[in-house]
Design a protein around this motif. Structure first.
Motif, PDB file in Angstrom:
ATOM      1  N   GLU A  43       0.825  -1.195   0.000  1.00  0.00           N
ATOM      2  CA  GLU A  43       0.000   0.000   0.000  1.00  0.00           C
ATOM      3  C   GLU A  43       0.867   1.257   0.000  1.00  0.00           C
ATOM      4  OE1 GLU A  43      -3.299   0.117  -0.182  1.00  0.00           O
ATOM      5  OE2 GLU A  43      -3.331  -2.059  -0.358  1.00  0.00           O
ATOM      6  N   ASP A  45       1.444   5.069   1.548  1.00  0.00           N
ATOM      7  CA  ASP A  45       1.094   5.808   2.750  1.00  0.00           C
ATOM      8  C   ASP A  45       2.077   6.950   2.929  1.00  0.00           C
ATOM      9  OD1 ASP A  45      -0.252   6.555   4.959  1.00  0.00           O
ATOM     10  OD2 ASP A  45      -0.095   4.640   6.006  1.00  0.00           O
ATOM     11  N   THR A  84      -9.483   8.434  -3.679  1.00  0.00           N
ATOM     12  CA  THR A  84     -10.116   7.200  -3.223  1.00  0.00           C
ATOM     13  C   THR A  84     -11.216   6.801  -4.190  1.00  0.00           C
ATOM     14  OG1 THR A  84      -9.673   7.751  -0.909  1.00  0.00           O
ATOM     15  CG2 THR A  84     -11.360   6.091  -1.333  1.00  0.00           C
ATOM     16  N   SER A  87     -12.799   0.746  -4.550  1.00  0.00           N
ATOM     17  CA  SER A  87     -12.071  -0.436  -4.090  1.00  0.00           C
ATOM     18  C   SER A  87     -10.823  -0.124  -3.271  1.00  0.00           C
ATOM     19  CB  SER A  87     -11.677  -1.304  -5.291  1.00  0.00           C
ATOM     20  OG  SER A  87     -10.872  -0.559  -6.190  1.00  0.00           O
ATOM     21  N   ARG A  88     -10.234   1.080  -3.435  1.00  0.00           N
ATOM     22  CA  ARG A  88      -8.994   1.364  -2.722  1.00  0.00           C
ATOM     23  C   ARG A  88      -8.646   2.843  -2.798  1.00  0.00           C
ATOM     24  NH1 ARG A  88      -3.704  -0.921  -5.437  1.00  0.00           N
ATOM     25  NH2 ARG A  88      -2.941   0.455  -3.815  1.00  0.00           N
ATOM     26  N   SER A  89      -7.569   3.208  -2.091  1.00  0.00           N
ATOM     27  CA  SER A  89      -7.047   4.573  -2.134  1.00  0.00           C
ATOM     28  C   SER A  89      -5.643   4.548  -2.709  1.00  0.00           C
ATOM     29  CB  SER A  89      -7.026   5.186  -0.729  1.00  0.00           C
ATOM     30  OG  SER A  89      -8.326   5.312  -0.208  1.00  0.00           O
ATOM     31  N   HIS A  90      -5.219   5.704  -3.209  1.00  0.00           N
ATOM     32  CA  HIS A  90      -3.889   5.800  -3.805  1.00  0.00           C
ATOM     33  C   HIS A  90      -3.379   7.215  -3.592  1.00  0.00           C
ATOM     34  CE1 HIS A  90      -0.630   4.951  -6.628  1.00  0.00           C
ATOM     35  NE2 HIS A  90      -0.890   6.096  -7.218  1.00  0.00           N
ATOM     36  N   ASN A 118      -2.872  -0.651 -11.757  1.00  0.00           N
ATOM     37  CA  ASN A 118      -3.282   0.000 -10.518  1.00  0.00           C
ATOM     38  C   ASN A 118      -3.948   1.343 -10.796  1.00  0.00           C
ATOM     39  OD1 ASN A 118      -3.235   0.478  -7.556  1.00  0.00           O
ATOM     40  ND2 ASN A 118      -1.799   2.081  -8.130  1.00  0.00           N
TER      41      ASN A 118
END
Length: 400
Positions: A43, A45, A84, A87-90, A118
Motif C-alpha cells: 500500500e 502511505d 479514493t 475499491s482502494r485509495s492511492h 493499478n
C-alpha cells in the motif's frame, strides 16, 4: 533504498530509536521532504515522523525540481494527493489544479503493467481527470497505454525533470476546456476545443441557464474570462436564475471575470430580403467584429450566445454557414443555444456545430423526466448517449 520497519504496525521507524534488524527491513522509495513512501507490492502511505537525510533518491529529487517548475508557471498543486475510489485509495505524487485536474505519479524502475493496472482503477471511476505516469526506466521510450492514461519513460533523473517540464508546457498551452459539470465531463471522451462552436439545443426545458452558468463559472474560476451574449433574457433574469441554482454569477460579474452583453437592445435591427446575400454577410461581419472587440478587451476565453437565431439574420444555409465560420475565428470556445420543437428535430445548424447536446423534458408514463441527449459528441460509453438527469438539492447534476 532499504529502511527499517517496526515489527508491529508495519510502519517506518526512526533509525536512531530502533536499530534495524534483518527481519524488519523493507525496500521502499521515500521522499525525505514530503515523506511519501512507496512500498512495492504493498500500500501507499505517508508518515510525518520518518525522515531520511543524505540519501540519494532520484524520484524525490525530481519531485522537488518539479515543484520549482510548477511555481515558475504559477500553477496550483498538492504534494502528495490522495484519491479514493470504490475499491482502494492511492497517493499520487502531484495533483495540479487547472481547468482539468491533473494527477501525476513518479516511479523508479517500476513495472509498466503493474502501475498501469493499478492506476486504471482510478481513471475508470474518474474519467475526466487527467492522469500521467513518469518512470525512470531502462526502457527509454514512451509507451502507448491503450487508454487515456499517459506514460512517459525517462533514462535518468535529469531526463525525468525534462519530461515533466515538457508536460507542464503542454498543460498550460492546452486549448482543451472542461464543460464544468463533473457528471457531464465524465461522459465526453474529449474536452471542448478553442475556435469551435458547440450547441445546446433545448425543448421544453428551463434548465438551460444551469448548464450555461456552470460552463462560464468553470472558466472564471480557472482564469478563463467569460462573455454571455443574451438575445432572449435580460441580464437581471440570468443572474436571478443562476442564483436559484446556487451559482453566484453576480459576484463573478462584479469581479470582471464574467461579462453579460444584452443583445436584446444592443443588436441593431436589420432590414433585408433573403436575396441580399452580400448585405447579410456584411452585417454578420460587423456584429462578429463587435463581439471580437469585447473578446480582445476582456481576454474572453469562453463565449455564450443565448440564443443564436437572432445573429443568423436569415434562416438560409449561406448566412448560417457564414456566421459559424466567423465565430470560429474568435480564439475562444463558443457555446450557443438553439431552440428546437422536439427531441427528433434537426436543423441546418447541426452541420456546423462541432458538438451538440439536447436538453429537455419528456412525459413518460405520467411522469416528467429531464433528459440529456448527446447528439454529436464522441463519448466514452455509447449506452449513455441518452440519459435521465436531476439537479439535486445541492445544485449538482445527478445522472441516473
Amino acid at each position: 533504498m532499504v529502511v527499517p520497519f517496526s515489527e508491529s504496525g508495519n510502519i517506518p521507524v526512526d533509525m536512531d530509536k530502533s536499530p534495524p534488524g534483518p527481519d524488519n527491513l523493507k525496500e521502499v522509495y521515500i521522499c525525505r521532504d514530503c515523506r511519501k513512501i512507496n512500498i512495492p507490492g504493498g500500500e501507499w502511505d505517508k508518515h510525518k515522523k520518518y525522515l531520511i537525510k543524505d540519501v540519494v533518491n532520484n524520484v524525490a529529487d525530481a519531485l522537488h525540481e518539479f515543484t520549482k517548475i510548477l511555481d515558475e508557471n504559477k500553477l496550483t498543486y498538492e504534494i502528495p494527493s490522495m484519491i479514493t475510489c470504490k475499491s482502494r485509495s492511492h497517493i499520487f505524487s502531484v495533483k495540479i489544479r487547472a481547468d482539468y485536474d491533473y494527477f501525476i505519479d513518479m516511479y523508479s524502475h517500476a513495472d509498466f503493467r503493474e502501475v498501469l493496472e493499478n492506476t486504471e482503477l482510478f481513471k475508470s471511476e474518474f474519467p475526466s481527470r487527467k492522469i500521467a505516469i513518469f518512470n525512470i526506466s531502462d526502457e527509454f521510450s514512451d509507451r502507448d497505454t491503450g487508454s487515456e492514461i499517459e506514460y512517459y519513460s525517462a533514462a535518468s533523473k535529469d531526463d525525468l525533470v525534462l519530461k515533466l517540464r515538457q508536460y507542464v508546457n503542454k498543460l498550460i498551452t492546452s486549448k482543451e476546456y472542461r464543460f464544468g459539470i463533473d457528471e457531464f465531463d465524465n461522459i465526453l471522451l474529449y474536452g471542448l476545443e478553442e475556435n469551435n462552436v458547440y450547441g445546446i439545443e433545448t425543448f421544453s426545458s428551463g434548465n438551460t441557464l444551469y448548464f450555461l452558468s456552470k460552463f462560464l463559472m468553470q472558466g472564471a474560476l480557472n482564469g478563463q474570462n467569460g462573455l454571455y451574449i443574451t438575445t432572449r433574457y435580460s441580464p437581471e433574469y440570468i443572474l436571478k436564475i443562476a442564483d436559484s441554482f446556487g451559482i453566484n454569477i453576480k459576484q463573478l460579474v462584479n469581479d470582471k471575470k464574467i461579462f453579460i452583453f444584452d443583445g436584446n437592445s444592443s443588436l441593431e435591427k436589420f432590414q433585408h430580403s433573403e436575396s441580399d446575400i452580400w448585405k447579410i454577410r456584411d452585417h454578420i461581419s460587423k456584429v462578429i467584429s463587435e463581439i471580437g472587440k469585447y473578446i480582445t478587451k476582456y481576454n474572453i476565453k469562453r463565449l455564450v450566445i443565448d440564443s443564436i437565431e437572432p445573429l443568423e439574420i436569415s434562416p438560409g444555409e449561406d448566412s448560417i454557414r457564414y456566421l459559424f465560420n466567423e465565430l470560429k475565428n474568435l480564439d475562444c470556445v463558443t457555446m450557443a443555444t438553439k431552440y428546437i420543437n422536439n427531441i427528433n428535430s434537426n436543423s441546418i445548424e447541426d452541420m456546423y456545430f462541432t458538438g451538440i447536446v439536447e436538453i429537455g423534458t419528456v412525459i413518460d408514463l405520467n411522469s416528467i423526466k429531464n433528459i440529456i441527449v448527446i447528439k454529436k459528441f464522441m463519448i466514452r460509453d455509447n449506452s449513455r448517449r441518452l440519459v435521465e438527469y436531476n439537479i439535486t438539492d445541492k445544485n449538482t447534476l445527478e445522472i441516473k
